[in-house]
Design an enzyme around this catalytic site. Structure first.
Site, PDB file in Angstrom:
ATOM      1  N   LYS A  35       0.837  -1.206   0.000  1.00 61.79           N
ATOM      2  CA  LYS A  35       0.000   0.000   0.000  1.00 61.79           C
ATOM      3  C   LYS A  35       0.870   1.254   0.000  1.00 61.79           C
ATOM      4  CE  LYS A  35      -4.422  -1.154   2.133  1.00 61.79           C
ATOM      5  NZ  LYS A  35      -5.334  -0.936   3.255  1.00 61.79           N
ATOM      6  N   LEU A 156     -17.390   9.512   8.154  1.00 63.27           N
ATOM      7  CA  LEU A 156     -17.423   9.614   6.684  1.00 63.27           C
ATOM      8  C   LEU A 156     -18.160   8.439   6.061  1.00 63.27           C
ATOM      9  CD1 LEU A 156     -15.287   7.390   5.409  1.00 63.27           C
ATOM     10  CD2 LEU A 156     -13.613   9.084   6.048  1.00 63.27           C
ATOM     11  N   ARG A 157     -18.684   8.679   4.857  1.00 61.16           N
ATOM     12  CA  ARG A 157     -19.325   7.610   4.088  1.00 61.16           C
ATOM     13  C   ARG A 157     -18.437   7.277   2.906  1.00 61.16           C
ATOM     14  NH1 ARG A 157     -24.287  11.149   2.556  1.00 61.16           N
ATOM     15  NH2 ARG A 157     -22.488  12.513   2.369  1.00 61.16           N
ATOM     16  N   PHE A 254     -32.129   7.100   4.849  1.00 61.01           N
ATOM     17  CA  PHE A 254     -32.069   5.743   5.424  1.00 61.01           C
ATOM     18  C   PHE A 254     -33.447   5.113   5.583  1.00 61.01           C
ATOM     19  CE2 PHE A 254     -28.036   7.615   6.165  1.00 61.01           C
ATOM     20  CZ  PHE A 254     -27.133   6.574   6.030  1.00 61.01           C
ATOM     21  N   GLY A 258     -35.079  -2.423   1.101  1.00 57.22           N
ATOM     22  CA  GLY A 258     -34.234  -3.142   0.139  1.00 57.22           C
ATOM     23  C   GLY A 258     -33.762  -4.455   0.721  1.00 57.22           C
ATOM     24  N   CYS A 265     -19.088  -1.129   8.085  1.00 55.69           N
ATOM     25  CA  CYS A 265     -19.386  -0.503   9.383  1.00 55.69           C
ATOM     26  C   CYS A 265     -20.673  -0.998  10.053  1.00 55.69           C
ATOM     27  CB  CYS A 265     -19.434   1.012   9.239  1.00 55.69           C
ATOM     28  SG  CYS A 265     -17.810   1.708   8.916  1.00 55.69           S
ATOM     29  N   LYS A 268     -20.791  -4.723  11.459  1.00 54.27           N
ATOM     30  CA  LYS A 268     -19.871  -4.997  12.578  1.00 54.27           C
ATOM     31  C   LYS A 268     -20.156  -4.104  13.788  1.00 54.27           C
ATOM     32  CE  LYS A 268     -15.722  -2.171  11.843  1.00 54.27           C
ATOM     33  NZ  LYS A 268     -15.729  -1.282  12.992  1.00 54.27           N
TER      34      LYS A 268
HETATM   35  P1  NAD Z   1      -9.093  -0.364   6.579  1.00 52.36           P
HETATM   36  O1  NAD Z   1      -9.126  -1.812   6.891  1.00 52.36           O
HETATM   37  O2  NAD Z   1      -9.491   0.109   5.226  1.00 52.36           O
HETATM   38  O3  NAD Z   1      -7.637   0.221   6.870  1.00 52.36           O
HETATM   39  C1  NAD Z   1      -6.923  -0.031   8.030  1.00 52.36           C
HETATM   40  C2  NAD Z   1      -5.433   0.077   7.692  1.00 52.36           C
HETATM   41  O4  NAD Z   1      -4.668  -0.014   8.903  1.00 52.36           O
HETATM   42  C3  NAD Z   1      -4.934  -1.023   6.773  1.00 52.36           C
HETATM   43  O5  NAD Z   1      -4.323  -0.448   5.636  1.00 52.36           O
HETATM   44  C4  NAD Z   1      -3.912  -1.789   7.624  1.00 52.36           C
HETATM   45  O6  NAD Z   1      -2.845  -2.320   6.880  1.00 52.36           O
HETATM   46  C5  NAD Z   1      -3.469  -0.713   8.601  1.00 52.36           C
HETATM   47  N1  NAD Z   1      -2.853  -1.233   9.840  1.00 52.36           N
HETATM   48  C6  NAD Z   1      -3.274  -2.239  10.628  1.00 52.36           C
HETATM   49  N2  NAD Z   1      -2.437  -2.394  11.676  1.00 52.36           N
HETATM   50  C7  NAD Z   1      -1.477  -1.456  11.553  1.00 52.36           C
HETATM   51  C8  NAD Z   1      -0.325  -1.089  12.330  1.00 52.36           C
HETATM   52  N3  NAD Z   1      -0.011  -1.759  13.454  1.00 52.36           N
HETATM   53  N4  NAD Z   1       0.443  -0.086  11.908  1.00 52.36           N
HETATM   54  C9  NAD Z   1       0.140   0.586  10.758  1.00 52.36           C
HETATM   55  N5  NAD Z   1      -0.937   0.290   9.991  1.00 52.36           N
HETATM   56  C10 NAD Z   1      -1.737  -0.717  10.380  1.00 52.36           C
HETATM   57  O7  NAD Z   1     -10.005   0.323   7.693  1.00 52.36           O
HETATM   58  P2  NAD Z   1     -10.992   1.574   7.514  1.00 52.36           P
HETATM   59  O8  NAD Z   1     -12.195   1.173   6.744  1.00 52.36           O
HETATM   60  O9  NAD Z   1     -10.213   2.760   7.129  1.00 52.36           O
HETATM   61  O10 NAD Z   1     -11.474   1.737   9.037  1.00 52.36           O
HETATM   62  C11 NAD Z   1     -10.583   2.144  10.064  1.00 52.36           C
HETATM   63  C12 NAD Z   1     -11.394   2.385  11.321  1.00 52.36           C
HETATM   64  O11 NAD Z   1     -12.337   3.447  11.111  1.00 52.36           O
HETATM   65  C13 NAD Z   1     -12.235   1.184  11.764  1.00 52.36           C
HETATM   66  O12 NAD Z   1     -12.287   1.155  13.160  1.00 52.36           O
HETATM   67  C14 NAD Z   1     -13.623   1.485  11.194  1.00 52.36           C
HETATM   68  O13 NAD Z   1     -14.648   0.870  11.920  1.00 52.36           O
HETATM   69  C15 NAD Z   1     -13.680   2.996  11.331  1.00 52.36           C
HETATM   70  N6  NAD Z   1     -14.541   3.665  10.358  1.00 52.36           N
HETATM   71  C16 NAD Z   1     -14.558   3.264   9.057  1.00 52.36           C
HETATM   72  C17 NAD Z   1     -15.366   3.922   8.141  1.00 52.36           C
HETATM   73  C18 NAD Z   1     -15.431   3.473   6.701  1.00 52.36           C
HETATM   74  O14 NAD Z   1     -16.347   3.912   6.002  1.00 52.36           O
HETATM   75  N7  NAD Z   1     -14.515   2.642   6.222  1.00 52.36           N
HETATM   76  C19 NAD Z   1     -16.156   5.001   8.549  1.00 52.36           C
HETATM   77  C20 NAD Z   1     -16.092   5.398   9.880  1.00 52.36           C
HETATM   78  C21 NAD Z   1     -15.288   4.729  10.774  1.00 52.36           C
END
Ligand code: NAD
Length: 439
Positions: A35, A156-157, A254, A258, A265, A268
């Site tokens: 990445k 964020l969405r 919302f 559907g 999100c 989980k």
């Molecule tokens: P993701 O899985 O897309 O990305 C997480 C990243 O963290 C990965 O690239 C992984 O390689 C990296 N990582 C893991 N362990 C690591 C370490 N020790 N050091 C450095 N990097 C490390 O996750 P995401 O979707 O971005 O979500 C992140 C958090 O935000 C989660 O808790 C999620 O619930 C929350 N969240 C996500 C969203 C969403 O829409 N995706 C929205 C709001 C909140």
């Protein structure tokens, strides 16, 4: 003020790149080398509208760097955002392995480098209540007194994450420390007015994130539950949603019936919230019902298909399947209902052709062992007469504009619309059998 971001996923990358575009110097780290290599070459490793363009700009302006080294990131940062994943773990609890690794690595490197300046750490990952406090306590126990933690949940969405970053409804900061308030104002004042930055205790902030997602999931499960009634009493869920949603106290968002909610999100986080109740020896009938309704709902379209065809008939059918992402304009297929339906249909259907405009690579990878599922590059060159019926699983606009003349060429002249995006009356008036949800 220099900023570090841990985790280059949807949340970390959007946060880091957008903060760099506001003029901050940002260093983003990830444990995933490939990445980081892509990012250094100005390639965003997933699809998110506008993000790569902004990355190009901030790279040119030298506002952003990428690394795999925690040590490098700490040496460059006054403020750090933790954005690693907290995926679903055992019995619905979130798996905190990654964030706990980060806690240990951070404390180790801050101690080794003998960092004396103040460092503020915002936890953006979605975590159970008391996590932020436990991180602060862990550092204090190690006699690290210059590191200050706050919860800062992300709302964020995917698909409109850049827009959401620059136009948040509110920013929640789970800390009442005056120092952290100053830091939060400095960072966020460029995108939001001060009065929309809400300070709470860290526990309240952590609960806000789970409760917000659970509330939105509840609206979806609620309207899906209503759709079961509208179907049997010959009402139309679209008319009902509109009639309810026009009430400002309720709102239209919302309220689309559907095949249920999916994505990285809602599934989980609702499970995590339910697990949190159980861990505290209380019970949440509401959240559990929301989860249960969604589990039933994701089989809704399959039940409709099975009510029309026997398994033997299905084994001779070719299906055109539209959309496999959990929602439009993202290539994230985590917990996508479209993928679930495809996996269920594959063993009983002769063959399935999928058209997914954005998430085709991730979907192809997830379904590579399903030999009768193939992906189409576009819809322009397809022969509708090769297919028996269509299934719609993602609400892309283009799918709602399919030509009636094309649909009439389907062998069974039938559409199963899991997102209610087609006009039922238009299709039926043209002799096409239409199966929506709650209509
Ligand atoms: P993701 O899985 O897309 O990305 C997480 C990243 O963290 C990965 O690239 C992984 O390689 C990296 N990582 C893991 N362990 C690591 C370490 N020790 N050091 C450095 N990097 C490390 O996750 P995401 O979707 O971005 O979500 C992140 C958090 O935000 C989660 O808790 C999620 O619930 C929350 N969240 C996500 C969203 C969403 O829409 N995706 C929205 C709001 C909140």
């Amino acid at each position: 003020m220099k900023i570090g971001v841990i985790g280059s996923g949807y949340v970390g990358l959007v946060t880091g790149i957008c903060l760099a575009s506001l003029g901050f110097k940002v260093c983003i780290i990830d444990s995933n080398k490939s990445k980081i290599n892509k990012l250094r070459k100005a390639k965003v490793p997933f699809f998110e509208p506008r993000l790569e363009d902004i990355l190009h700009t901030v790279l040119k302006k030298n506002k952003i760097t990428f690394s795999t080294s925690m040590r490098t990131m700490i040496s460059k940062s006054d403020v750090i955002f933790i954005c690693v994943g907290t995926p679903q773990g055992r019995s619905g609890k979130p798996n905190l392995l990654y964030i706990n690794q980060v806690k240990k690595e951070l404390s180790k490197h801050i101690a080794l480098q003998k960092v004396k300046r103040n460092i503020t750490i915002f936890i953006k990952s979605t975590v159970p209540p008391k996590t932020t406090k436990s991180f602060q306590d862990y550092f204090l126990k190690k006699n690290i007194n210059n590191v200050h933690f706050a919860s800062n949940p992300e709302f964020l969405r995917e698909g409109s994450a850049v827009h959401d970053f620059f136009n948040p409804d509110r920013i929640i900061i789970g800390s009442n420390s005056p120092h952290i308030k100053q830091v939060a104002f400095k960072i966020y004042k460029k995108i939001i007015s001060k009065r929309k930055i809400v300070f709470t205790s860290s526990q309240s902030s952590e609960v806000i994130k789970y409760a917000a997602n659970a509330f939105l999931a509840t609206k979806i499960s609620f309207i899906n539950e209503v759709s079961r009634l509208t179907e049997v009493v010959n009402a139309d869920i679209l008319e009902v949603s509109n009639g309810i949603g026009l009430d400002k106290r309720i709102g239209k968002n919302f309220l689309n019936a559907g095949i249920g909610y999916g994505g990285s999100c809602f599934p989980k986080d609702t499970l995590a919230l339910s697990a949190e109740y159980r861990s505290n020896h209380i019970f949440s009938p509401l959240i559990n019902a929301v989860i249960k309704i969604n589990e039933t709902q994701k089989k809704e379209l399959l039940s409709k298909i099975f009510s029309v065809f026997t398994k033997q008939e299905l084994s001779t059918k070719s299906v055109l399947f539209l959309g496999s992402a959990f929602k439009p304009y993202t290539d994230d297929i985590r917990d996508s209902i479209g993928i679930f339906i495809l996996q269920e249909l594959s063993p009983i259907i002769k063959d399935i052709k999928v058209y997914e405009p954005i998430a085709y690579k991730t979907s192809m990878q997830a379904l590579k062992n399903y030999k009768n599922i193939h992906f189409l590059k576009d819809l322009k060159s397809i022969s509708y007469e090769c297919f028996h019926f269509i299934v719609i699983a993602t609400e892309y606009d283009t799918f709602s504009n399919l030509k009636i003349s094309d649909l009439k060429r389907l062998k069974d002249c039938m559409v199963f619309d899991g997102r209610n995006i087609m006009s039922k009356s238009l299709l039926e008036n043209n002799g096409i059998k239409y199966f929506g949800v709650g209509r």
